[in-house]
Design a protein around this motif. Sequence first.
Motif, PDB file in Angstrom:
ATOM      1  N   MET A  67       0.822  -1.192   0.000  1.00 24.71           N
ATOM      2  CA  MET A  67       0.000   0.000   0.000  1.00 24.71           C
ATOM      3  C   MET A  67       0.871   1.263   0.000  1.00 24.71           C
ATOM      4  O   MET A  67       0.527   2.226  -0.662  1.00 24.71           O
ATOM      5  CB  MET A  67      -0.921  -0.042   1.223  1.00 24.71           C
ATOM      6  N   GLN A  68       1.966   1.217   0.755  1.00 26.67           N
ATOM      7  CA  GLN A  68       2.880   2.353   0.794  1.00 26.67           C
ATOM      8  C   GLN A  68       3.445   2.634  -0.598  1.00 26.67           C
ATOM      9  O   GLN A  68       3.620   3.788  -0.977  1.00 26.67           O
ATOM     10  CB  GLN A  68       4.038   2.091   1.769  1.00 26.67           C
ATOM     11  N   GLU A  69       3.722   1.580  -1.320  1.00 27.52           N
ATOM     12  CA  GLU A  69       4.296   1.723  -2.654  1.00 27.52           C
ATOM     13  C   GLU A  69       3.317   2.423  -3.602  1.00 27.52           C
ATOM     14  O   GLU A  69       3.712   3.285  -4.389  1.00 27.52           O
ATOM     15  CB  GLU A  69       4.657   0.324  -3.178  1.00 27.52           C
ATOM     16  N   ILE A  70       2.058   2.076  -3.500  1.00 28.44           N
ATOM     17  CA  ILE A  70       1.048   2.693  -4.362  1.00 28.44           C
ATOM     18  C   ILE A  70       0.852   4.157  -3.979  1.00 28.44           C
ATOM     19  O   ILE A  70       0.748   5.026  -4.854  1.00 28.44           O
ATOM     20  CB  ILE A  70      -0.271   1.911  -4.285  1.00 28.44           C
ATOM     21  N   LEU A  71       0.814   4.448  -2.684  1.00 29.98           N
ATOM     22  CA  LEU A  71       0.678   5.839  -2.243  1.00 29.98           C
ATOM     23  C   LEU A  71       1.876   6.676  -2.670  1.00 29.98           C
ATOM     24  O   LEU A  71       1.724   7.829  -3.087  1.00 29.98           O
ATOM     25  CB  LEU A  71       0.499   5.900  -0.727  1.00 29.98           C
ATOM     26  N   ARG A  72       3.060   6.110  -2.584  1.00 26.48           N
ATOM     27  CA  ARG A  72       4.265   6.815  -3.024  1.00 26.48           C
ATOM     28  C   ARG A  72       4.212   7.058  -4.535  1.00 26.48           C
ATOM     29  O   ARG A  72       4.554   8.143  -5.007  1.00 26.48           O
ATOM     30  CB  ARG A  72       5.509   6.021  -2.629  1.00 26.48           C
ATOM     31  N   ALA A  73       3.772   6.064  -5.284  1.00 26.17           N
ATOM     32  CA  ALA A  73       3.680   6.228  -6.737  1.00 26.17           C
ATOM     33  C   ALA A  73       2.610   7.250  -7.114  1.00 26.17           C
ATOM     34  O   ALA A  73       2.809   8.055  -8.024  1.00 26.17           O
ATOM     35  CB  ALA A  73       3.377   4.886  -7.397  1.00 26.17           C
ATOM     36  N   ALA A  74       1.485   7.242  -6.406  1.00 26.57           N
ATOM     37  CA  ALA A  74       0.398   8.175  -6.707  1.00 26.57           C
ATOM     38  C   ALA A  74       0.751   9.618  -6.357  1.00 26.57           C
ATOM     39  O   ALA A  74       0.211  10.551  -6.956  1.00 26.57           O
ATOM     40  CB  ALA A  74      -0.870   7.765  -5.976  1.00 26.57           C
ATOM     41  N   SER A  75       1.650   9.801  -5.404  1.00 29.49           N
ATOM     42  CA  SER A  75       2.014  11.155  -5.003  1.00 29.49           C
ATOM     43  C   SER A  75       3.320  11.633  -5.640  1.00 29.49           C
ATOM     44  O   SER A  75       3.764  12.744  -5.365  1.00 29.49           O
ATOM     45  CB  SER A  75       2.132  11.232  -3.476  1.00 29.49           C
ATOM     46  N   GLY A  76       3.919  10.822  -6.490  1.00 26.98           N
ATOM     47  CA  GLY A  76       5.153  11.204  -7.176  1.00 26.98           C
ATOM     48  C   GLY A  76       4.889  11.517  -8.635  1.00 26.98           C
ATOM     49  O   GLY A  76       3.827  11.234  -9.181  1.00 26.98           O
ATOM     50  N   PHE A  77       5.906  12.103  -9.273  1.00 31.71           N
ATOM     51  CA  PHE A  77       5.794  12.405 -10.695  1.00 31.71           C
ATOM     52  C   PHE A  77       5.839  11.118 -11.497  1.00 31.71           C
ATOM     53  O   PHE A  77       6.606  10.228 -11.172  1.00 31.71           O
ATOM     54  CB  PHE A  77       6.947  13.324 -11.115  1.00 31.71           C
ATOM     55  N   PRO A  78       5.048  10.934 -12.495  1.00 32.24           N
ATOM     56  CA  PRO A  78       4.073  11.786 -13.148  1.00 32.24           C
ATOM     57  C   PRO A  78       2.644  11.580 -12.654  1.00 32.24           C
ATOM     58  O   PRO A  78       1.733  12.304 -13.036  1.00 32.24           O
ATOM     59  CB  PRO A  78       4.192  11.385 -14.611  1.00 32.24           C
ATOM     60  N   ALA A  79       2.429  10.597 -11.782  1.00 36.79           N
ATOM     61  CA  ALA A  79       1.064  10.265 -11.363  1.00 36.79           C
ATOM     62  C   ALA A  79       0.400  11.374 -10.567  1.00 36.79           C
ATOM     63  O   ALA A  79      -0.831  11.460 -10.549  1.00 36.79           O
ATOM     64  CB  ALA A  79       1.061   8.970 -10.555  1.00 36.79           C
ATOM     65  N   VAL A  80       1.177  12.245  -9.944  1.00 32.79           N
ATOM     66  CA  VAL A  80       0.589  13.312  -9.136  1.00 32.79           C
ATOM     67  C   VAL A  80      -0.269  14.242  -9.984  1.00 32.79           C
ATOM     68  O   VAL A  80      -1.252  14.806  -9.497  1.00 32.79           O
ATOM     69  CB  VAL A  80       1.671  14.082  -8.345  1.00 32.79           C
ATOM     70  N   LEU A  81       0.055  14.389 -11.260  1.00 32.31           N
ATOM     71  CA  LEU A  81      -0.764  15.216 -12.147  1.00 32.31           C
ATOM     72  C   LEU A  81      -2.158  14.614 -12.309  1.00 32.31           C
ATOM     73  O   LEU A  81      -3.172  15.322 -12.262  1.00 32.31           O
ATOM     74  CB  LEU A  81      -0.081  15.372 -13.500  1.00 32.31           C
ATOM     75  N   PHE A  82      -2.209  13.312 -12.498  1.00 31.83           N
ATOM     76  CA  PHE A  82      -3.496  12.642 -12.618  1.00 31.83           C
ATOM     77  C   PHE A  82      -4.177  12.488 -11.256  1.00 31.83           C
ATOM     78  O   PHE A  82      -5.401  12.466 -11.181  1.00 31.83           O
ATOM     79  CB  PHE A  82      -3.324  11.271 -13.277  1.00 31.83           C
ATOM     80  N   THR A  83      -3.394  12.376 -10.179  1.00 31.95           N
ATOM     81  CA  THR A  83      -3.974  12.252  -8.846  1.00 31.95           C
ATOM     82  C   THR A  83      -4.751  13.514  -8.492  1.00 31.95           C
ATOM     83  O   THR A  83      -5.873  13.432  -7.967  1.00 31.95           O
ATOM     84  CB  THR A  83      -2.874  11.993  -7.793  1.00 31.95           C
ATOM     85  N   SER A  84      -4.186  14.669  -8.793  1.00 27.52           N
ATOM     86  CA  SER A  84      -4.903  15.914  -8.498  1.00 27.52           C
ATOM     87  C   SER A  84      -6.161  16.037  -9.359  1.00 27.52           C
ATOM     88  O   SER A  84      -7.211  16.468  -8.875  1.00 27.52           O
ATOM     89  CB  SER A  84      -3.990  17.118  -8.687  1.00 27.52           C
ATOM     90  N   ALA A  85      -6.085  15.631 -10.617  1.00 26.84           N
ATOM     91  CA  ALA A  85      -7.268  15.647 -11.482  1.00 26.84           C
ATOM     92  C   ALA A  85      -8.308  14.642 -10.991  1.00 26.84           C
ATOM     93  O   ALA A  85      -9.512  14.894 -11.071  1.00 26.84           O
ATOM     94  CB  ALA A  85      -6.876  15.348 -12.920  1.00 26.84           C
ATOM     95  N   LEU A  86      -7.850  13.521 -10.464  1.00 27.34           N
ATOM     96  CA  LEU A  86      -8.768  12.507  -9.937  1.00 27.34           C
ATOM     97  C   LEU A  86      -9.499  13.029  -8.700  1.00 27.34           C
ATOM     98  O   LEU A  86     -10.694  12.771  -8.531  1.00 27.34           O
ATOM     99  CB  LEU A  86      -8.008  11.223  -9.611  1.00 27.34           C
ATOM    100  N   VAL A  87      -8.802  13.775  -7.857  1.00 24.81           N
ATOM    101  CA  VAL A  87      -9.450  14.370  -6.681  1.00 24.81           C
ATOM    102  C   VAL A  87     -10.547  15.336  -7.124  1.00 24.81           C
ATOM    103  O   VAL A  87     -11.653  15.341  -6.563  1.00 24.81           O
ATOM    104  CB  VAL A  87      -8.403  15.071  -5.788  1.00 24.81           C
ATOM    105  N   VAL A  88     -10.276  16.138  -8.149  1.00 24.46           N
ATOM    106  CA  VAL A  88     -11.279  17.065  -8.676  1.00 24.46           C
ATOM    107  C   VAL A  88     -12.463  16.293  -9.259  1.00 24.46           C
ATOM    108  O   VAL A  88     -13.631  16.646  -9.022  1.00 24.46           O
ATOM    109  CB  VAL A  88     -10.651  18.001  -9.730  1.00 24.46           C
ATOM    110  N   ALA A  89     -12.194  15.226 -10.005  1.00 24.77           N
ATOM    111  CA  ALA A  89     -13.272  14.432 -10.606  1.00 24.77           C
ATOM    112  C   ALA A  89     -14.134  13.765  -9.537  1.00 24.77           C
ATOM    113  O   ALA A  89     -15.362  13.758  -9.641  1.00 24.77           O
ATOM    114  CB  ALA A  89     -12.688  13.381 -11.548  1.00 24.77           C
ATOM    115  N   VAL A  90     -13.502  13.219  -8.515  1.00 24.66           N
ATOM    116  CA  VAL A  90     -14.272  12.592  -7.429  1.00 24.66           C
ATOM    117  C   VAL A  90     -15.116  13.639  -6.716  1.00 24.66           C
ATOM    118  O   VAL A  90     -16.295  13.400  -6.401  1.00 24.66           O
ATOM    119  CB  VAL A  90     -13.331  11.852  -6.447  1.00 24.66           C
TER     120      VAL A  90
END
Length: 140
Positions: free
Chosen positions: A1-24
């Motif tokens: 789980m830590q690995e996924i959170l680290r990947a989601a908060s790192g580049f390049p996924a952080v760009l999509f993570t912020s867009a995903l927060v807006v979409a949710v």
Amino acid sequence: MQEILRAASGFPAVLFTSALVVAVGFWLLVLVGALAADEFDADLDLGPAGLGAVPVSVALSTGVVVGWLSTVTGSVLIDHLGLARLPHAAADLGLLLGSLPLAWCATRALTWPATRLSARRGDRRAAADRPARGVMDRAG
């Protein structure tokens, strides 16, 4: 789980993570009735991109989810390669550049049934709006 959170908060996924927060957040507002699902349809036409058969919010949300999944998965895989800094950065940039067309293609593929359905409805509506040939011949 830590690995996924680290990947989601790192580049390049952080760009999509912020867009995903807006979409949710948007879909939560739709759920409580504060917004309509087709709220942005008058503002943006996705027809030229081949996504015009579904509401803009559905198309963009689908693209964001696919982009987020691909970048998070790719980031985890790149981390497991154990690359040095520069090759790692190049791989991350390649992942970002590859995830954008992947998200668009996947969104088109996922909305394709709606596109076909709306095209059929459009043909039926156009046929219903045309008078029958025999009726026009007799009336004229």
